[in-house]
Scaffold this motif. Structure first.
Motif, PDB file in Angstrom:
ATOM      1  N   ASP A   5       0.847  -1.183   0.000  1.00  0.00           N
ATOM      2  CA  ASP A   5       0.000   0.000   0.000  1.00  0.00           C
ATOM      3  C   ASP A   5       0.884   1.235   0.000  1.00  0.00           C
ATOM      4  O   ASP A   5       1.903   1.292   0.709  1.00  0.00           O
ATOM      5  CB  ASP A   5      -0.911   0.008   1.221  1.00  0.00           C
ATOM      6  N   LEU A   6       0.482   2.248  -0.757  1.00  0.00           N
ATOM      7  CA  LEU A   6       1.339   3.406  -0.947  1.00  0.00           C
ATOM      8  C   LEU A   6       1.009   4.577  -0.031  1.00  0.00           C
ATOM      9  O   LEU A   6       1.851   5.458   0.163  1.00  0.00           O
ATOM     10  CB  LEU A   6       1.244   3.887  -2.408  1.00  0.00           C
ATOM     11  N   ALA A   7      -0.199   4.624   0.503  1.00  0.00           N
ATOM     12  CA  ALA A   7      -0.651   5.829   1.196  1.00  0.00           C
ATOM     13  C   ALA A   7       0.271   6.226   2.339  1.00  0.00           C
ATOM     14  O   ALA A   7       0.547   7.418   2.543  1.00  0.00           O
ATOM     15  CB  ALA A   7      -2.085   5.625   1.702  1.00  0.00           C
ATOM     16  N   ARG A   8       0.794   5.273   3.090  1.00  0.00           N
ATOM     17  CA  ARG A   8       1.634   5.592   4.248  1.00  0.00           C
ATOM     18  C   ARG A   8       3.043   5.037   4.093  1.00  0.00           C
ATOM     19  O   ARG A   8       3.785   4.924   5.077  1.00  0.00           O
ATOM     20  CB  ARG A   8       0.990   5.039   5.519  1.00  0.00           C
ATOM     21  N   ALA A   9       3.445   4.681   2.901  1.00  0.00           N
ATOM     22  CA  ALA A   9       4.757   4.062   2.688  1.00  0.00           C
ATOM     23  C   ALA A   9       5.780   5.098   2.248  1.00  0.00           C
ATOM     24  O   ALA A   9       5.435   6.201   1.789  1.00  0.00           O
ATOM     25  CB  ALA A   9       4.646   2.961   1.636  1.00  0.00           C
ATOM     26  N   ASP A  10       7.039   4.747   2.392  1.00  0.00           N
ATOM     27  CA  ASP A  10       8.145   5.550   1.865  1.00  0.00           C
ATOM     28  C   ASP A  10       8.319   5.148   0.403  1.00  0.00           C
ATOM     29  O   ASP A  10       8.918   4.115   0.081  1.00  0.00           O
ATOM     30  CB  ASP A  10       9.419   5.285   2.668  1.00  0.00           C
ATOM     31  N   LEU A  11       7.793   5.963  -0.492  1.00  0.00           N
ATOM     32  CA  LEU A  11       7.736   5.585  -1.902  1.00  0.00           C
ATOM     33  C   LEU A  11       9.120   5.477  -2.524  1.00  0.00           C
ATOM     34  O   LEU A  11       9.376   4.589  -3.341  1.00  0.00           O
ATOM     35  CB  LEU A  11       6.886   6.596  -2.675  1.00  0.00           C
ATOM     36  N   VAL A  12      10.033   6.373  -2.146  1.00  0.00           N
ATOM     37  CA  VAL A  12      11.392   6.313  -2.699  1.00  0.00           C
ATOM     38  C   VAL A  12      12.086   5.027  -2.270  1.00  0.00           C
ATOM     39  O   VAL A  12      12.778   4.375  -3.063  1.00  0.00           O
ATOM     40  CB  VAL A  12      12.200   7.547  -2.273  1.00  0.00           C
TER      41      VAL A  12
END
Length: 619
Positions: A106-113
């Motif tokens: 899930d991307l909402a609360r993740a460190d995308l980089v």
């Protein structure tokens, strides 16, 4: 957008797609608030951005639940996938979708980089875009909802490509039918080849799974490859290459230049498939354009040419597209070609087999492995002389197999040789009347001197060749249809009795008298049954209906109320007219059948026409 604006918004096109209806339908719902006797108003727009109305997603879902409108029973699950952030872009959404599908996180609360670094440490397709950022803060959460509501990676990509973000890009592109057709042509006998893609995401997504690898350094395509598991290669390859190019929407000179470069750049064993406008690629050209196309065709790289049906390219749906199939090397003297724009359904399996055979290496003693279903041989000389590359109507020639042509011709000739029935044409002067008594059909029905009965819905596919029940229509549309008696009895109503009038109200009033009875009437034709005390006969009634003005209602049609003796005499004459007209129609049908059997029989060699000139001279 202000902070008070709801995060989940839908436009009217979004609502139409969510409900599974055409775009104008939600606009109609806004004006028709009565649903099953209850007033349920359409949701009110909560914001207007760049002249576009936006509606709260929750309000729309509640409206669909309350009204039961629409054709998508899963609208509640699909709604979050369509409520993309207003200020988001398709490129950013596609990039984040790739990150979500490849990592499974899930991307909402993740460190995308950090996630991108884990899956793309060499920055081959994703890491640089994630580092650059620039998307709305709520886009990551929207992508999470999109992935959760999808049936898999490919479904998620399709949902994104069909969303508002894709519509904002303005790419109307190819229809699914065109994508399937190009795929069948490009993959004909080339399973071990490497694909050099088109750059059109729909085409590439359909093509890539059929090839050993995809030759590309395009980062967007590499992201799709990472999602869908395609093998990607760059640089030189020892495998044969299939280059697919879409030239739709480009100017004529650019199309001709691209075709020439494509033909010159092919190596031995390579194949190119070019999709472009038929006006440039297959139709007749003049001047410099004709010379440029001839220069490309003259060396002999062209193996097959297809002129496609209209409507396959959404941007110009009234124009035909075309496909060139080119091979590396030169020396082809003939071209396999076909005009597929004839309205007939295409069998893509047979078309692919035709293309595979056309691509077979040319050499001395080469014979065709199979008969072509669509392609036929065409000479290059016509094109070099400025003519069309694919003449309209060019299709493969097939062996004509017709059984019973002689019997059909004899049966039709027998009908033509029968004499026509006589019609009594003698009339005398009559005594004038002060007042002509006319009565409307509405009056006769109200007085129960005429009974209206409905026909039954019957499709041509219901026909049984061995059936014995005739189907009647006032305009003769189903005259050739017969029904099995057991199937016909299952249809309650719609049966005629001797003397019934079968009539049609629209578009043109038509009527006929069923003198035999026991037939089934097909709607929209209906039955008028006269009572014993009716002041008119069936033939008079039918004759008056046939003279009624188009657009009028049947209740207003008038018939003369005549004395019984005069009505009987007139009815006898009109019955003769009906028999004569019926016989004329039967002879016309026999004449058509005889001419058709004659043409087919002579073309197939199974019939011969005697030399009437010699016959006349010998008389």
């Amino acid at each position: 957008m202000s902070t008070s604006t709801p995060a989940r918004l839908l436009t009217l096109p979004d609502i139409a797609a969510l409900a599974g209806v055409q775009r104008p339908v939600p606009s109609m719902w806004r004006t028709r608030t009565s649903v099953r006797g209850e007033t349920i108003p359409f949701p009110v727009a909560v914001d207007v951005i760049n002249s576009v109305e936006y509606f709260a997603m929750d309000d729309v879902v509640a409206y669909l639940a309350a009204t039961g409108r629409g054709r998508n029973p899963e609208y509640a699950l699909d709604a979050p996938t369509m409520a993309s952030p207003v200020d988001a872009g398709h490129t950013s959404a596609e990039m984040l979708l790739t990150l979500a599908l490849v990592t499974g996180e899930d991307l909402a609360r993740a460190d995308l980089v950090a996630l991108a670094t884990e899956v793309d440490p060499d920055d081959a397709f994703l890491l640089g875009e994630v580092r650059d950022g620039g998307w709305p803060a709520d886009l990551a959460g929207h992508i999470d909802e999109l992935v959760a509501a999808s049936l898999g990676p490919e479904d998620a990509l399709n949902r994104l490509d069909g969303s508002r973000l894709a519509r904002q890009v303005g790419d109307r592109g190819c229809t699914p039918e065109l994508v399937d057709l190009v795929t069948s042509v490009a993959t004909a006998g080339r399973k071990d080849a490497v694909l050099d893609p088109t750059g059109d995401k729909r085409l590439d997504r359909a093509l890539a799974p059929h090839f050993a690898a995809v030759l590309s350094d395009d980062r967007r395509l590499r992201r799709q490859a990472a999602i869908l598991g395609w093998a990607v290669t760059t640089g030189e390859t020892t495998s044969p290459v299939v280059r697919v190019r879409s030239l739709l929407g480009r100017p004529r000179d650019d199309v001709l230049d691209a075709l020439d470069k494509l033909a010159v750049g092919l190596g031995p064993g390579d194949v190119a498939v070019a999709l472009g406008p038929a006006a440039t690629m297959t139709d007749a050209l003049t001047g410099q354009a004709e010379k440029l196309r001839a220069m490309t065709v003259r060396p002999g790289p062209l193996a097959a040419v297809l002129r496609l049906p209209r409507g396959m390219w959404r941007t110009a749906h009234r124009q035909s597209a075309a496909i060139w199939v080119l091979t590396g090397g030169a020396g082809r003297r003939d071209v396999r070609l076909a005009d597929l724009d004839d309205g007939a359904a295409l069998d893509l399996t047979d078309l692919s087999a035709d293309i595979a055979q056309a691509l077979a290496p040319m050499g001395s003693g080469r014979t065709e492995a199979r008969a072509y279903r669509y392609l036929r041989s065409g000479e290059r000389e016509g094109v070099l002389a400025g003519g069309p590359l694919v003449p309209r109507g060019a299709r493969a020639q097939h062996l004509l197999v017709e059984d019973g042509l002689l019997d059909r011709a004899h049966a039709a000739a027998a009908v033509l040789s029968e004499p026509l029935p006589e019609v009594t044409t003698a009339v005398t002067a009559g005594h004038g009347r002060m007042v002509v008594s006319l009565v409307s059909l509405g009056q006769l029905v109200a007085a129960k001197r005429l009974t209206l009965r409905q026909g039954r819905r019957i499709a041509p596919t219901d026909a049984d060749l061995t059936g014995t029940v005739h189907v009647l229509t006032a305009d003769g549309a189903l005259d050739a249809v017969r029904l099995d008696p057991f199937d016909a009895r299952a249809r309650s109503g719609g049966w005629t009795e001797p003397g019934d009038v079968v009539f049609l109200e629209r578009p043109q009033p038509r009527a006929m008298v069923d003198t035999r009875g026991g037939n089934l009437v097909a709607t929209p034709s209906r039955i008028l049954r006269l009572a014993e005390n009716a002041p008119v006969s069936a033939h008079i009634l039918a004759a008056r209906i046939n003279q009624a003005r188009p657009g009028t209602e049947w209740q207003t049609w008038e018939v003369p109320a005549l004395p019984r003796a005069e009505a009987q005499a007139l009815s006898t004459r009109l019955a003769e007219v009906t028999r004569y007209r019926t016989e004329l129609r039967r002879k016309e049908q026999a004449l058509t059948a005889w001419a058709d059997a004659l043409v087919r029989g002579v073309a197939a060699g199974s019939l011969a026409v005697p030399d009437t000139t010699t016959t006349l001279e010998n008389r």
